[in-house]
Design a protein around this motif. Structure first.
Motif, PDB file in Angstrom:
ATOM      1  N   THR A 138     -40.345  74.557 -30.224  1.00  0.00           N
ATOM      2  CA  THR A 138     -40.185  73.216 -30.813  1.00  0.00           C
ATOM      3  C   THR A 138     -40.557  72.083 -29.846  1.00  0.00           C
ATOM      4  OG1 THR A 138     -37.887  72.966 -30.127  1.00  0.00           O
ATOM      5  CG2 THR A 138     -38.262  74.072 -32.253  1.00  0.00           C
ATOM      6  N   ALA A 139     -41.195  72.406 -28.712  1.00  0.00           N
ATOM      7  CA  ALA A 139     -41.538  71.328 -27.775  1.00  0.00           C
ATOM      8  C   ALA A 139     -42.633  70.460 -28.378  1.00  0.00           C
ATOM      9  CB  ALA A 139     -42.019  71.918 -26.446  1.00  0.00           C
ATOM     10  N   ALA A 140     -42.400  69.159 -28.371  1.00  0.00           N
ATOM     11  CA  ALA A 140     -43.427  68.195 -28.797  1.00  0.00           C
ATOM     12  C   ALA A 140     -43.971  68.474 -30.194  1.00  0.00           C
ATOM     13  CB  ALA A 140     -44.560  68.151 -27.765  1.00  0.00           C
ATOM     14  N   ILE A 141     -43.091  68.655 -31.158  1.00  0.00           N
ATOM     15  CA  ILE A 141     -43.535  68.667 -32.563  1.00  0.00           C
ATOM     16  C   ILE A 141     -43.787  67.195 -32.872  1.00  0.00           C
ATOM     17  CG2 ILE A 141     -42.860  69.067 -34.971  1.00  0.00           C
ATOM     18  CD1 ILE A 141     -41.156  71.425 -33.990  1.00  0.00           C
ATOM     19  N   GLY A 142     -45.019  66.886 -33.289  1.00  0.00           N
ATOM     20  CA  GLY A 142     -45.421  65.479 -33.363  1.00  0.00           C
ATOM     21  C   GLY A 142     -45.755  65.063 -31.942  1.00  0.00           C
ATOM     22  N   GLU A 143     -44.860  64.291 -31.333  1.00  0.00           N
ATOM     23  CA  GLU A 143     -45.073  63.904 -29.940  1.00  0.00           C
ATOM     24  C   GLU A 143     -43.902  64.355 -29.089  1.00  0.00           C
ATOM     25  OE1 GLU A 143     -45.900  59.748 -29.698  1.00  0.00           O
ATOM     26  OE2 GLU A 143     -47.736  59.974 -30.876  1.00  0.00           O
ATOM     27  N   TRP A 144     -44.101  64.328 -27.803  1.00  0.00           N
ATOM     28  CA  TRP A 144     -43.051  64.665 -26.835  1.00  0.00           C
ATOM     29  C   TRP A 144     -41.800  63.821 -27.131  1.00  0.00           C
ATOM     30  CZ3 TRP A 144     -41.308  68.104 -23.702  1.00  0.00           C
ATOM     31  CH2 TRP A 144     -40.515  67.779 -22.599  1.00  0.00           C
ATOM     32  N   GLN A 145     -40.674  64.474 -27.264  1.00  0.00           N
ATOM     33  CA  GLN A 145     -39.363  63.857 -27.515  1.00  0.00           C
ATOM     34  C   GLN A 145     -39.274  63.128 -28.854  1.00  0.00           C
ATOM     35  OE1 GLN A 145     -38.199  61.791 -23.836  1.00  0.00           O
ATOM     36  NE2 GLN A 145     -37.506  63.708 -22.967  1.00  0.00           N
ATOM     37  N   GLN A 146     -40.154  63.486 -29.785  1.00  0.00           N
ATOM     38  CA  GLN A 146     -40.034  62.931 -31.146  1.00  0.00           C
ATOM     39  C   GLN A 146     -38.876  63.627 -31.851  1.00  0.00           C
ATOM     40  OE1 GLN A 146     -43.777  62.357 -33.191  1.00  0.00           O
ATOM     41  NE2 GLN A 146     -42.884  62.890 -35.165  1.00  0.00           N
ATOM     42  N   ASP A 147     -38.050  62.854 -32.536  1.00  0.00           N
ATOM     43  CA  ASP A 147     -36.807  63.411 -33.101  1.00  0.00           C
ATOM     44  C   ASP A 147     -36.557  62.798 -34.476  1.00  0.00           C
ATOM     45  OD1 ASP A 147     -34.457  64.878 -33.153  1.00  0.00           O
ATOM     46  OD2 ASP A 147     -33.325  63.494 -31.909  1.00  0.00           O
TER      47      ASP A 147
END
Ligand SMILES: NC(=O)c1ccc[n+]([C@@H]2O[C@H](COP(=O)([O-])OP(=O)(O)OC[C@H]3O[C@@H](n4cnc5c(N)ncnc54)[C@H](OP(=O)(O)O)[C@@H]3O)[C@@H](O)[C@H]2O)c1
Length: 292
Positions: free
Chosen positions: A19-28
């Motif tokens: 799940t690292a950087a789904i979309g962008e890094w640290q996107q939540d």
């Protein structure tokens, strides 16, 4: 789903979803939740996150929205460098809170920081005794780091999650872990996600040997690499956002690599890291903050 039995008897699904950087890094946000829900609908039950990925809340929402029974899921998170030592128990509590869970299946030390390892691990052992986590493990630990932990650990590490792909086969570490009954989990199994900035043409997924094997078996290059790991009892946690990729990575049955195929992939090793090196990572890791 096939599992690997960890040295404390806990079963971990061999295939997990990175799940690292789904979309962008640290996107939540909702996009991350939707992507994880897609993976759940295809059948993934094992999810790999970390406090520093900054998306534990999105994963927590997906778990809730999926309606899946908690015991059907296998959830891993990790303690970041800046949270090690006396901060470890509080960091774990924050991860649980963001995930809206009351226990984790696996908690890892994200990177070795030898000066903190003893305090970090002992805090994790307490969480294990309190049954707040079903298994404890390591990530990016070198042989010397595992030797250090062996001098005081009362709870043995169950696994070591390391960068491992056809260009970095980590043969010695794999043998060492096997001997000590520590399972190996492979991060960036396909040659890393967008966070690394590596171009697709430089990833093993486009290597002619892999592409040729994919043609021979009538599957995709990604499936060949994942199967190469699974046939050797290594855990893999590919990350994908496109539905085609999410689906393909889940379809690993119906073909078998021969010993020659496995040897051909092994021979692609060039000791090449796409991610950080445990010898130097801590200097830059300590500048990276875990978002609230
Ligand atoms: N412990 C650690 O220090 C550490 C470090 C790094 C990563 N990790 C973990 O390992 C996980 C996986 O590593 P990663 O995210 O670096 O990358 P990866 O899984 O090696 O590769 C992800 C990339 O491959 C693409 N892809 C996925 N399936 C594909 C397929 N079947 N065919 C072609 N391309 C495909 C994805 O594209 P789309 O997304 O566009 O579909 C994405 O760009 C992470 O998400 C994280 O959970 C751990």
């Amino acid at each position: 789903m096939t599992t690997v039995t960890l040295n404390n008897g806990v079963e971990i699904p061999e295939l997990g979803f990175g799940t690292a950087a789904i979309g962008e890094w640290q996107q939540d946000n909702g996009y991350v939740t939707e992507t994880i829900l897609k993976a759940m609908s295809i059948g993934y039950r094992h999810f790999d996150t970390a406090s520093v990925y900054g998306n534990e809340r999105a994963l927590g929402r997906a778990i809730k929205d999926s309606g899946l029974p908690r015991q059907e899921l296998f959830i891993t998170s990790k303690v970041w460098d800046t949270e090690q030592g006396k901060e470890t128990a509080a960091a774990f509590a924050r991860s649980l809170e963001r995930l809206e869970l009351d226990y984790l299946d696996l908690y890892l030390v994200h990177w070795p920081v030898p000066a903190y390892t003893r305090e970090t691990w002992q805090a994790m052992e307490k969480l294990y005794e309190e049954k707040k986590v079903r298994a404890l493990g390591l990530s990016n630990f070198r042989k010397s780091d595992i030797e250090q932990i062996a001098t005081f650990a009362e709870v043995k590490p169950t696994c070591n999650q390391i960068e491992l792909h056809p260009y970095l086969t980590q043969k010695e570490m794999v043998e060492y872990c096997k001997f000590h009954k520590i399972a190996v989990a492979c991060w960036s199994p396909l040659g890393s996600g967008s966070w690394s900035g590596v171009e697709t043409k430089d990833k093993p997924i486009t290597d002619p040997v892999i592409v040729e094997l994919a043609e021979k078996h009538g599957v995709s290059a990604g499936q060949i690499i994942l199967k190469w790991n699974i046939q050797q009892h290594r855990i893999v946690i590919p990350k994908a956002e496109s539905l085609d990729h999410i689906r393909a990575n889940f379809l690993l049955t119906g073909f078998e690599l021969s010993e020659e195929d496995i040897a051909a992939i092994d021979s692609l090793n060039r000791d090449h890291r796409f991610g950080a090196d445990p010898d130097t990572a801590h200097d830059s890791n300590k500048q990276v903050q875990v978002p609230e």
